[in-house]
Design a protein around this motif. Structure first.
Motif, PDB file in Angstrom:
ATOM      1  N   ASP A 175       0.638  -1.325  -0.101  1.00  0.00           N
ATOM      2  CA  ASP A 175       0.143  -0.093   0.072  1.00  0.00           C
ATOM      3  C   ASP A 175       0.786   1.217  -0.094  1.00  0.00           C
ATOM      4  OD1 ASP A 175      -2.101  -1.821   0.161  1.00  0.00           O
ATOM      5  OD2 ASP A 175      -2.877  -0.971   2.172  1.00  0.00           O
ATOM      6  N   GLY A 176       0.441   2.254  -0.879  1.00  0.00           N
ATOM      7  CA  GLY A 176       1.082   3.614  -0.932  1.00  0.00           C
ATOM      8  C   GLY A 176       2.305   3.718  -1.732  1.00  0.00           C
ATOM      9  N   HIS A 233       2.686   1.403 -14.402  1.00  0.00           N
ATOM     10  CA  HIS A 233       1.930   2.586 -14.614  1.00  0.00           C
ATOM     11  C   HIS A 233       1.249   2.982 -16.034  1.00  0.00           C
ATOM     12  CE1 HIS A 233       1.426   7.275 -14.331  1.00  0.00           C
ATOM     13  NE2 HIS A 233       1.594   7.163 -15.605  1.00  0.00           N
ATOM     14  N   ALA A 234       1.959   2.446 -16.779  1.00  0.00           N
ATOM     15  CA  ALA A 234       1.596   2.689 -18.535  1.00  0.00           C
ATOM     16  C   ALA A 234       0.447   1.614 -18.578  1.00  0.00           C
ATOM     17  CB  ALA A 234       2.776   2.253 -19.389  1.00  0.00           C
ATOM     18  N   THR A 272      -0.980   4.107  -7.001  1.00  0.00           N
ATOM     19  CA  THR A 272      -0.710   3.519  -5.872  1.00  0.00           C
ATOM     20  C   THR A 272      -1.744   2.402  -5.747  1.00  0.00           C
ATOM     21  OG1 THR A 272      -1.727   4.620  -4.277  1.00  0.00           O
ATOM     22  CG2 THR A 272       0.580   5.375  -4.761  1.00  0.00           C
ATOM     23  N   VAL A 273      -1.491   1.343  -4.887  1.00  0.00           N
ATOM     24  CA  VAL A 273      -2.212   0.577  -4.243  1.00  0.00           C
ATOM     25  C   VAL A 273      -2.715   0.811  -2.693  1.00  0.00           C
ATOM     26  CG1 VAL A 273      -2.864  -2.056  -3.746  1.00  0.00           C
ATOM     27  CG2 VAL A 273      -1.063  -1.167  -5.620  1.00  0.00           C
ATOM     28  N   VAL A 283      -5.164   3.097  -6.674  1.00  0.00           N
ATOM     29  CA  VAL A 283      -5.633   4.719  -6.574  1.00  0.00           C
ATOM     30  C   VAL A 283      -4.920   5.373  -7.613  1.00  0.00           C
ATOM     31  CG1 VAL A 283      -5.651   6.570  -4.867  1.00  0.00           C
ATOM     32  CG2 VAL A 283      -6.069   4.345  -4.040  1.00  0.00           C
ATOM     33  N   LEU A 284      -5.747   6.168  -8.312  1.00  0.00           N
ATOM     34  CA  LEU A 284      -5.201   7.010  -9.282  1.00  0.00           C
ATOM     35  C   LEU A 284      -4.970   8.570  -8.693  1.00  0.00           C
ATOM     36  CD1 LEU A 284      -6.821   7.502 -13.020  1.00  0.00           C
ATOM     37  CD2 LEU A 284      -6.199   9.505 -11.512  1.00  0.00           C
TER      38      LEU A 284
END
Length: 125
Positions: A31-32, A40-41, A65-66, A80-81
């Motif tokens: 997380d984080g 990311h792509a 992130t997660v 999380v965007l």
């Protein structure tokens, strides 16, 4: 016969294989932690398939992130965007590959909220 799934320039032989790859990306990160460039792509291209992509992306994507969801008992991990303006939102990667109408999503969320306490009580038993 299974239909190929395209996410950006990546082609998966099935939705199941695409979802497995996306879950593997999610599960690689604590997380984080910001996702690496290749991951990311993939997520950038994936979120562009979301029925609310323009709203989700907003001013532009800074990074992903997660996180572990806490509203419904803290067991579901999701992406999380993070936007360039510092705001952020989550999104359903399953929804990106199996889009539903916004009205249906709103109804589902309202129903989940209505039974949240019962769900937690059942889980805790």
């Amino acid at each position: 016969m299974a239909k190929n799934v395209e996410i950006g320039n990546r082609i998966f032989p099935t939705k199941v294989s695409a979802l497995a790859e996306i879950r593997a990306v999610r599960d690689r990160y604590p997380d984080g932690v910001s996702l690496e460039f290749a991951d990311h792509a993939l997520l950038r291209d994936l979120v562009s398939l979301h029925t609310e992509a323009e709203e989700k992306i907003g001013i532009g994507i800074s990074h992903f992130t997660v996180a572990t969801e806490t509203e419904f008992g803290g067991r579901n991990r999701h992406f999380v965007l993070h936007r360039h303006d510092g705001s952020y939102t989550d999104f359903s990667f399953v929804h990106c590959l199996n889009p539903k109408s916004k009205d249906k999503n709103d109804r589902i969320l309202a129903l989940r909220q209505a039974i949240k306490e019962q769900t937690w009580a059942f889980r805790d038993r």
